[in-house]
Design an enzyme around this catalytic site. Structure first.
Site, PDB file in Angstrom:
ATOM      1  N   ASP A   1       0.709  -1.310  -0.105  1.00 54.01           N
ATOM      2  CA  ASP A   1      -0.120  -0.045  -0.050  1.00 54.01           C
ATOM      3  C   ASP A   1       0.730   1.229   0.016  1.00 54.01           C
ATOM      4  OD1 ASP A   1      -2.431   1.334   0.356  1.00 54.01           O
ATOM      5  OD2 ASP A   1      -2.007   1.814   2.200  1.00 54.01           O
TER       6      ASP A   1
ATOM      7  N   ASP B   1      -0.277   4.941   1.041  1.00 56.08           N
ATOM      8  CA  ASP B   1      -0.306   6.044   1.960  1.00 56.08           C
ATOM      9  C   ASP B   1      -0.213   5.180   3.489  1.00 56.08           C
ATOM     10  OD1 ASP B   1      -0.949   7.715  -0.165  1.00 56.08           O
ATOM     11  OD2 ASP B   1      -3.117   7.194   0.102  1.00 56.08           O
TER      12      ASP B   1
END
Length: 139
Positions: free
Chosen positions: A10, A12
């Site tokens: 991922d 963020d």
């Protein structure tokens, strides 16, 4: 014969230190343009890409109501991750739809909690930071 495993990372909160950027600048339509990387994230991403154990992809969601956030994320990946990330960015609001062995994510939202492979929840006691994640994945 070594079989590579599919690994999604991922952006963020895992690769990108979005929280410190939000704290400094507040929420804006260009919030994804130039936040700093998380501590040790670039080095960890490079190590994982260069290992023969993983086929690495960046998996992220982007706010639907900020269409230019998709472009901002793509430009961030090019700037900070370079050639190892070439054509490896997947923007998807339902992470559980992808097949793979591992997903490194700081949350269980957007399908991360329903991912069929192993969720490595970044920032938890077990996987506190990139050093602990690398130790786990490259053991």
């Amino acid at each position: 014969m070594t079989t590579t495993k599919t690994l999604y990372i991922d952006m963020d909160g895992v690769l990108v230190d979005l929280q410190s950027h939000l704290d400094a600048h507040g929420w804006r339509k260009d919030i994804f343009r130039n936040p700093p990387p998380m501590k040790n994230a670039i080095e960890a991403f490079t190590k994982l890409c260069e290992s023969d154990k993983y086929d690495v992809y960046i998996l992220s969601t982007a706010p639907w109501n900020i269409p230019n956030s998709w472009t901002q994320k793509r430009l961030w990946v090019s700037k900070y991750l370079g050639k190892n990330a070439y054509k490896r960015l997947i923007l998807c609001n339902h992470k559980n739809l992808l097949r793979g062995d591992y997903l490194i994510d700081d949350r269980t939202k957007n399908g991360a909690g329903e991912f069929d492979g192993e969720l490595i929840q970044f920032g938890t006691d077990k996987h506190l930071n990139w050093k602990t994640v690398i130790k786990y994945l490259l053991k």
